[in-house]
Design a protein around this motif. Structure first.
Motif, mmCIF file in Angstrom:
data_model
loop_
_atom_site.group_PDB
_atom_site.id
_atom_site.type_symbol
_atom_site.label_atom_id
_atom_site.label_comp_id
_atom_site.label_asym_id
_atom_site.label_seq_id
_atom_site.Cartn_x
_atom_site.Cartn_y
_atom_site.Cartn_z
ATOM 1 N N GLY A 105 24.937 -17.102 10.028
ATOM 2 C CA GLY A 105 25.660 -15.927 9.569
ATOM 3 C C GLY A 105 26.908 -15.643 10.376
ATOM 4 N N GLY A 106 27.235 -16.545 11.281
ATOM 5 C CA GLY A 106 28.388 -16.339 12.152
ATOM 6 C C GLY A 106 29.706 -16.621 11.474
ATOM 7 N N GLY A 107 30.744 -16.422 12.229
ATOM 8 C CA GLY A 107 32.098 -16.630 11.745
ATOM 9 C C GLY A 107 33.060 -15.873 12.629
ATOM 10 N N THR A 108 34.254 -15.711 12.129
ATOM 11 C CA THR A 108 35.283 -14.989 12.867
ATOM 12 C C THR A 108 35.814 -13.864 11.986
ATOM 13 O OG1 THR A 108 35.895 -16.991 14.062
ATOM 14 C CG2 THR A 108 37.514 -15.217 14.042
ATOM 15 N N TRP A 109 35.920 -12.683 12.577
ATOM 16 C CA TRP A 109 36.452 -11.516 11.886
ATOM 17 C C TRP A 109 37.451 -10.837 12.806
ATOM 18 C CZ3 TRP A 109 31.416 -12.995 11.709
ATOM 19 C CH2 TRP A 109 30.871 -13.221 10.443
ATOM 20 N N THR A 110 38.414 -10.162 12.205
ATOM 21 C CA THR A 110 39.408 -9.428 12.975
ATOM 22 C C THR A 110 39.392 -7.965 12.561
ATOM 23 O OG1 THR A 110 40.816 -11.387 13.129
ATOM 24 C CG2 THR A 110 41.853 -9.269 13.566
ATOM 25 N N LEU A 111 39.210 -7.099 13.548
ATOM 26 C CA LEU A 111 39.315 -5.653 13.361
ATOM 27 C C LEU A 111 40.710 -5.276 13.845
ATOM 28 C CD1 LEU A 111 38.032 -2.809 12.852
ATOM 29 C CD2 LEU A 111 37.344 -2.862 15.264
ATOM 30 N N ASP A 112 41.535 -4.815 12.926
ATOM 31 C CA ASP A 112 42.931 -4.483 13.238
ATOM 32 C C ASP A 112 43.102 -2.974 13.135
ATOM 33 O OD1 ASP A 112 45.642 -4.524 13.701
ATOM 34 O OD2 ASP A 112 46.149 -5.680 11.913
ATOM 35 N N VAL A 113 43.494 -2.345 14.239
ATOM 36 C CA VAL A 113 43.725 -0.901 14.262
ATOM 37 C C VAL A 113 45.218 -0.681 14.501
ATOM 38 C CG1 VAL A 113 43.111 1.311 15.315
ATOM 39 C CG2 VAL A 113 41.432 -0.553 15.269
ATOM 40 N N ALA A 114 45.844 0.008 13.562
ATOM 41 C CA ALA A 114 47.277 0.315 13.680
ATOM 42 C C ALA A 114 47.477 1.769 13.270
ATOM 43 C CB ALA A 114 48.105 -0.607 12.796
ATOM 44 N N ASN A 115 48.109 2.542 14.141
ATOM 45 C CA ASN A 115 48.357 3.959 13.883
ATOM 46 C C ASN A 115 47.080 4.711 13.539
ATOM 47 O OD1 ASN A 115 51.192 3.693 14.277
ATOM 48 N ND2 ASN A 115 51.318 2.794 12.232
ATOM 49 N N GLY A 116 45.976 4.376 14.206
ATOM 50 C CA GLY A 116 44.716 5.061 14.012
ATOM 51 C C GLY A 116 43.947 4.651 12.770
ATOM 52 N N LYS A 117 44.439 3.686 12.009
ATOM 53 C CA LYS A 117 43.766 3.205 10.803
ATOM 54 C C LYS A 117 43.258 1.789 11.048
ATOM 55 C CE LYS A 117 44.268 6.717 8.168
ATOM 56 N NZ LYS A 117 43.094 7.490 7.814
ATOM 57 N N ALA A 118 41.995 1.567 10.700
ATOM 58 C CA ALA A 118 41.359 0.278 10.961
ATOM 59 C C ALA A 118 41.096 -0.474 9.661
ATOM 60 C CB ALA A 118 40.054 0.491 11.702
ATOM 61 N N SER A 119 41.179 -1.795 9.757
ATOM 62 C CA SER A 119 40.823 -2.670 8.635
ATOM 63 C C SER A 119 40.178 -3.920 9.222
ATOM 64 C CB SER A 119 42.044 -3.033 7.801
ATOM 65 O OG SER A 119 42.974 -3.772 8.564
ATOM 66 N N VAL A 120 39.375 -4.592 8.383
ATOM 67 C CA VAL A 120 38.674 -5.800 8.805
ATOM 68 C C VAL A 120 39.071 -6.934 7.877
ATOM 69 C CG1 VAL A 120 36.415 -6.896 9.078
ATOM 70 C CG2 VAL A 120 36.715 -4.504 9.702
ATOM 71 N N GLN A 121 39.378 -8.091 8.470
ATOM 72 C CA GLN A 121 39.667 -9.292 7.703
ATOM 73 C C GLN A 121 38.779 -10.408 8.221
ATOM 74 O OE1 GLN A 121 42.578 -8.037 9.614
ATOM 75 N NE2 GLN A 121 42.847 -6.530 8.010
ATOM 76 N N GLU A 122 38.302 -11.228 7.302
ATOM 77 C CA GLU A 122 37.542 -12.395 7.727
ATOM 78 C C GLU A 122 38.515 -13.478 8.140
ATOM 79 O OE1 GLU A 122 33.861 -15.239 6.304
ATOM 80 O OE2 GLU A 122 34.554 -13.639 4.996
ATOM 81 N N GLY A 123 38.184 -14.165 9.215
ATOM 82 C CA GLY A 123 39.011 -15.253 9.709
ATOM 83 C C GLY A 123 39.751 -14.872 10.968
ATOM 84 N N PRO A 124 40.258 -15.872 11.656
ATOM 85 C CA PRO A 124 40.993 -15.616 12.897
ATOM 86 C C PRO A 124 42.340 -14.968 12.609
ATOM 87 C CG PRO A 124 41.031 -17.948 12.376
ATOM 88 C CD PRO A 124 40.157 -17.288 11.353
ATOM 89 N N SER A 125 42.836 -14.290 13.615
ATOM 90 C CA SER A 125 44.131 -13.636 13.490
ATOM 91 C C SER A 125 44.935 -13.919 14.743
ATOM 92 C CB SER A 125 43.932 -12.133 13.336
ATOM 93 O OG SER A 125 45.175 -11.474 13.342
ATOM 94 N N GLY A 126 46.152 -14.291 14.562
ATOM 95 C CA GLY A 126 47.026 -14.495 15.714
ATOM 96 C C GLY A 126 47.343 -13.170 16.373
ATOM 97 N N GLY A 127 47.557 -13.218 17.646
ATOM 98 C CA GLY A 127 47.987 -12.023 18.369
ATOM 99 C C GLY A 127 46.895 -11.023 18.677
#
Length: 107
Positions: A37-59
């Motif tokens: 069930g593993g993998g890579t996910w990115t939790l991105d928080v910008a200006n107090g708003k969060a979103s999740v994307q599956e897969g690696p993210s640069g930076g």
């Protein structure tokens, strides 16, 4: 028990529902979870708003690596993040201070 993707979506909602309480106004957190069930996910928080994307993210500011089983134990409150880190079950690369701000939201 929730899958990592479901849990991270719930975490994003917690941040979006109360950004002041979350204490994270910006940051990119990459979760690399191994095992079934593993993998890579990115939790991105910008200006107090969060979103999740599956897969690696640069930076990513913080990369969190652990097994799916340990992640589920930690998010269920049965494994403390500090104990997991000190025992080597949780590895963090990047901004440790930013990672610590995520700790209260994990359980």
């Amino acid at each position: 028990m929730a899958s990592p993707a479901e849990y991270l979506e719930t975490l994003a909602r917690k941040i979006n529902d109360n950004p002041q309480r979350a204490g994270i106004s910006s940051g990119k957190f990459q979760f690399v979870l191994s095992g079934e069930g593993g993998g890579t996910w990115t939790l991105d928080v910008a200006n107090g708003k969060a979103s999740v994307q599956e897969g690696p993210s640069g930076g990513a500011n913080v990369t969190i690596e652990m097994s799916v089983a340990d992640f589920q134990e930690m998010t269920a409150g049965r494994l403390g993040p500090v104990a997991a880190y000190m025992s080597g079950r949780l590895r963090i690369q990047g901004d440790l201070g930013l990672a610590m701000r995520l700790q209260p939201l994990l359980a």
